[in-house]
Motif scaffolding. Structure first.
Motif, PDB file in Angstrom:
ATOM      1  N   ALA A  66     -36.721  28.714 -21.545  1.00  0.00           N
ATOM      2  CA  ALA A  66     -36.496  29.906 -22.130  1.00  0.00           C
ATOM      3  C   ALA A  66     -36.916  31.624 -21.544  1.00  0.00           C
ATOM      4  CB  ALA A  66     -37.130  29.814 -23.617  1.00  0.00           C
ATOM      5  N   GLY A  67     -37.954  31.073 -20.462  1.00  0.00           N
ATOM      6  CA  GLY A  67     -38.791  32.882 -19.661  1.00  0.00           C
ATOM      7  C   GLY A  67     -37.569  33.711 -18.926  1.00  0.00           C
ATOM      8  N   ASP A  68     -36.877  32.119 -18.764  1.00  0.00           N
ATOM      9  CA  ASP A  68     -35.522  33.347 -17.558  1.00  0.00           C
ATOM     10  C   ASP A  68     -34.891  33.298 -18.789  1.00  0.00           C
ATOM     11  OD1 ASP A  68     -37.528  32.434 -15.328  1.00  0.00           O
ATOM     12  OD2 ASP A  68     -36.499  31.303 -14.238  1.00  0.00           O
ATOM     13  N   ARG A  69     -34.538  32.837 -19.681  1.00  0.00           N
ATOM     14  CA  ARG A  69     -33.151  33.549 -19.980  1.00  0.00           C
ATOM     15  C   ARG A  69     -33.824  34.814 -20.736  1.00  0.00           C
ATOM     16  NH1 ARG A  69     -32.087  29.764 -24.198  1.00  0.00           N
ATOM     17  NH2 ARG A  69     -33.754  28.460 -23.748  1.00  0.00           N
ATOM     18  N   ALA A  70     -34.766  34.581 -21.290  1.00  0.00           N
ATOM     19  CA  ALA A  70     -35.469  35.505 -21.609  1.00  0.00           C
ATOM     20  C   ALA A  70     -35.441  37.125 -20.783  1.00  0.00           C
ATOM     21  CB  ALA A  70     -36.990  35.887 -22.855  1.00  0.00           C
ATOM     22  N   MET A  71     -35.978  37.054 -19.245  1.00  0.00           N
ATOM     23  CA  MET A  71     -35.803  38.072 -18.797  1.00  0.00           C
ATOM     24  C   MET A  71     -34.446  38.615 -18.201  1.00  0.00           C
ATOM     25  SD  MET A  71     -37.182  39.231 -16.143  1.00  0.00           S
ATOM     26  CE  MET A  71     -38.363  38.295 -15.072  1.00  0.00           C
ATOM     27  N   MET A  88     -41.010  29.946 -24.946  1.00  0.00           N
ATOM     28  CA  MET A  88     -41.983  29.810 -24.031  1.00  0.00           C
ATOM     29  C   MET A  88     -42.262  31.177 -23.226  1.00  0.00           C
ATOM     30  SD  MET A  88     -40.619  28.890 -19.763  1.00  0.00           S
ATOM     31  CE  MET A  88     -41.108  26.986 -20.718  1.00  0.00           C
ATOM     32  N   PRO A  89     -43.491  31.363 -23.528  1.00  0.00           N
ATOM     33  CA  PRO A  89     -44.518  33.055 -23.541  1.00  0.00           C
ATOM     34  C   PRO A  89     -43.870  33.488 -21.653  1.00  0.00           C
ATOM     35  CG  PRO A  89     -46.115  32.064 -24.350  1.00  0.00           C
ATOM     36  CD  PRO A  89     -44.531  31.191 -23.938  1.00  0.00           C
ATOM     37  N   ASN A  90     -43.656  34.532 -21.100  1.00  0.00           N
ATOM     38  CA  ASN A  90     -42.943  35.464 -19.674  1.00  0.00           C
ATOM     39  C   ASN A  90     -43.324  36.341 -20.552  1.00  0.00           C
ATOM     40  OD1 ASN A  90     -41.728  36.871 -17.565  1.00  0.00           O
ATOM     41  ND2 ASN A  90     -40.283  34.614 -17.996  1.00  0.00           N
ATOM     42  N   PRO A  91     -44.608  37.144 -19.713  1.00  0.00           N
ATOM     43  CA  PRO A  91     -45.264  38.660 -19.559  1.00  0.00           C
ATOM     44  C   PRO A  91     -44.380  39.545 -19.036  1.00  0.00           C
ATOM     45  CG  PRO A  91     -46.989  36.510 -18.824  1.00  0.00           C
ATOM     46  CD  PRO A  91     -45.368  36.407 -19.153  1.00  0.00           C
ATOM     47  N   ILE A  92     -43.524  39.328 -18.136  1.00  0.00           N
ATOM     48  CA  ILE A  92     -42.119  40.115 -17.465  1.00  0.00           C
ATOM     49  C   ILE A  92     -41.183  40.381 -18.121  1.00  0.00           C
ATOM     50  CG2 ILE A  92     -40.974  40.150 -15.391  1.00  0.00           C
ATOM     51  CD1 ILE A  92     -43.023  39.100 -13.659  1.00  0.00           C
ATOM     52  N   ALA A  93     -41.187  39.562 -18.687  1.00  0.00           N
ATOM     53  CA  ALA A  93     -39.286  39.498 -19.829  1.00  0.00           C
ATOM     54  C   ALA A  93     -40.132  40.020 -20.816  1.00  0.00           C
ATOM     55  CB  ALA A  93     -38.965  38.239 -20.023  1.00  0.00           C
ATOM     56  N   GLU A  94     -40.926  40.014 -21.448  1.00  0.00           N
ATOM     57  CA  GLU A  94     -41.602  40.736 -22.833  1.00  0.00           C
ATOM     58  C   GLU A  94     -41.833  42.185 -22.657  1.00  0.00           C
ATOM     59  OE1 GLU A  94     -44.654  40.135 -26.060  1.00  0.00           O
ATOM     60  OE2 GLU A  94     -45.073  39.241 -24.143  1.00  0.00           O
ATOM     61  N   CYS A  95     -42.021  42.631 -20.686  1.00  0.00           N
ATOM     62  CA  CYS A  95     -42.650  44.088 -20.593  1.00  0.00           C
ATOM     63  C   CYS A  95     -41.296  44.570 -20.990  1.00  0.00           C
ATOM     64  CB  CYS A  95     -43.363  43.922 -19.701  1.00  0.00           C
ATOM     65  SG  CYS A  95     -43.743  46.102 -18.963  1.00  0.00           S
ATOM     66  N   LEU A  96     -40.398  44.043 -20.295  1.00  0.00           N
ATOM     67  CA  LEU A  96     -38.962  44.730 -20.111  1.00  0.00           C
ATOM     68  C   LEU A  96     -38.798  44.594 -21.476  1.00  0.00           C
ATOM     69  CD1 LEU A  96     -37.717  42.626 -16.826  1.00  0.00           C
ATOM     70  CD2 LEU A  96     -38.745  44.855 -16.728  1.00  0.00           C
ATOM     71  N   LEU A  97     -38.304  43.725 -22.406  1.00  0.00           N
ATOM     72  CA  LEU A  97     -38.007  43.383 -23.267  1.00  0.00           C
ATOM     73  C   LEU A  97     -37.938  44.469 -23.862  1.00  0.00           C
ATOM     74  CD1 LEU A  97     -37.917  39.846 -24.182  1.00  0.00           C
ATOM     75  CD2 LEU A  97     -35.832  41.303 -23.825  1.00  0.00           C
ATOM     76  N   ASN A  98     -39.623  44.814 -24.259  1.00  0.00           N
ATOM     77  CA  ASN A  98     -39.902  46.194 -25.292  1.00  0.00           C
ATOM     78  C   ASN A  98     -39.632  47.547 -24.316  1.00  0.00           C
ATOM     79  OD1 ASN A  98     -41.961  44.650 -27.021  1.00  0.00           O
ATOM     80  ND2 ASN A  98     -42.931  43.660 -25.262  1.00  0.00           N
ATOM     81  N   GLN A 125     -33.053  38.540 -28.754  1.00  0.00           N
ATOM     82  CA  GLN A 125     -32.898  37.613 -28.685  1.00  0.00           C
ATOM     83  C   GLN A 125     -33.928  37.268 -27.538  1.00  0.00           C
ATOM     84  OE1 GLN A 125     -28.728  36.291 -27.255  1.00  0.00           O
ATOM     85  NE2 GLN A 125     -29.358  35.448 -25.458  1.00  0.00           N
ATOM     86  N   GLY A 126     -33.979  38.043 -26.841  1.00  0.00           N
ATOM     87  CA  GLY A 126     -35.682  37.963 -25.713  1.00  0.00           C
ATOM     88  C   GLY A 126     -36.244  37.248 -26.164  1.00  0.00           C
ATOM     89  N   PHE A 127     -36.997  38.674 -26.861  1.00  0.00           N
ATOM     90  CA  PHE A 127     -37.919  38.145 -27.982  1.00  0.00           C
ATOM     91  C   PHE A 127     -38.126  36.336 -28.659  1.00  0.00           C
ATOM     92  CE2 PHE A 127     -38.169  43.119 -29.128  1.00  0.00           C
ATOM     93  CZ  PHE A 127     -38.918  43.431 -27.914  1.00  0.00           C
ATOM     94  N   SER A 128     -37.358  35.757 -29.254  1.00  0.00           N
ATOM     95  CA  SER A 128     -36.593  34.982 -29.647  1.00  0.00           C
ATOM     96  C   SER A 128     -37.571  33.846 -28.529  1.00  0.00           C
ATOM     97  CB  SER A 128     -36.838  34.511 -30.547  1.00  0.00           C
ATOM     98  OG  SER A 128     -35.657  35.683 -31.821  1.00  0.00           O
ATOM     99  N   LEU A 129     -36.741  34.164 -27.265  1.00  0.00           N
ATOM    100  CA  LEU A 129     -36.838  33.317 -26.345  1.00  0.00           C
ATOM    101  C   LEU A 129     -38.343  33.387 -25.820  1.00  0.00           C
ATOM    102  CD1 LEU A 129     -33.704  34.074 -24.413  1.00  0.00           C
ATOM    103  CD2 LEU A 129     -34.525  31.640 -25.379  1.00  0.00           C
ATOM    104  N   VAL A 130     -39.394  34.732 -25.920  1.00  0.00           N
ATOM    105  CA  VAL A 130     -40.391  33.875 -25.290  1.00  0.00           C
ATOM    106  C   VAL A 130     -41.285  33.862 -26.382  1.00  0.00           C
ATOM    107  CG1 VAL A 130     -40.350  36.273 -23.402  1.00  0.00           C
ATOM    108  CG2 VAL A 130     -40.525  37.107 -25.841  1.00  0.00           C
TER     109      VAL A 130
END
Length: 201
Positions: A73-78, A110-120, A102-107
């Protein structure tokens, strides 16, 4: 005022430099999407973005998601964050926001700080272009995990906050801009300094 889209382009490149890259080839034809790691994909999308091939970046993300639908999920969020950023450039703001959600749901899975930062950051930029006050909320969220990431991601977020606040609170914007400049200098990101700070003077 410096356009927030141009500024994000520079900071997005800075963020990409914090990761290793597998090779220097830029031709999409020589890359099989299913063989790419998420960091390979990030490099290819950023390269396409900077060359003006925004649609190619979207296609890379769509193909990667299709071929890697079982990726964690973390990679898909990225990937969602990368595609959303390209869609913003194409003016497809609603679609970009949907991908961010969709990405927020994925993190959450599976938490992913990089993906979350980019999504925000991507969500904030989309909302900013829609004149939605919620943009500031997402950038402040992005600033929370950023201290635990590489300095490049902190620079991206701080710089975006500065740009967003420019039309609302020049004093606050200047404080964030000063922090971003100090961080950029410590990282020796001279190109970023020239493109963002000197042009915005």
């Amino acid at each position: 005022n410096t356009d927030i889209m141009q500024q994000f382009t520079s900071s997005f490149t800075v963020a990409e430099k914090s990761h290793h890259t597998s090779d220097e080839q830029n031709t999409q034809e020589n890359i099989q999407s299913e063989s790419m790691t998420i960091f390979d994909l990030q490099k290819k999308v950023v390269d396409a973005y900077l060359m003006g091939n925004i649609g190619g970046g979207v296609e890379l993300c769509q193909t990667w998601l299709h071929e890697n639908h079982t990726a964690h999920a973390g990679d898909r969020a990225m990937c969602c964050a990368l595609q959303a950023r390209c869609l913003i450039e194409l003016g497809e703001l609603s679609h970009a926001r949907q991908l961010c959600e969709q990405g927020f749901s994925l993190v959450q899975i599976m938490p992913n700080p990089i993906a979350e930062c980019l999504l925000n950051n991507a969500m904030a930029i989309a909302l900013h272009h829609e004149n939605n006050d919620a943009a500031e909320y997402y950038l402040l969220k992005a600033a929370q995990p950023s201290p635990f990431l590489s300095p490049a991601y902190r620079l991206m977020t701080i710089s975006n906050i500065s740009s967003l606040l420019q039309s609302r609170s020049s004093n606050k914007a200047q404080k964030f801009k000063k922090s971003a400049l100090e961080l950029a200098k410590s990282l020796h990101f001279h190109t970023f300094i020239n493109e963002y700070f000197e042009k915005s003077e």
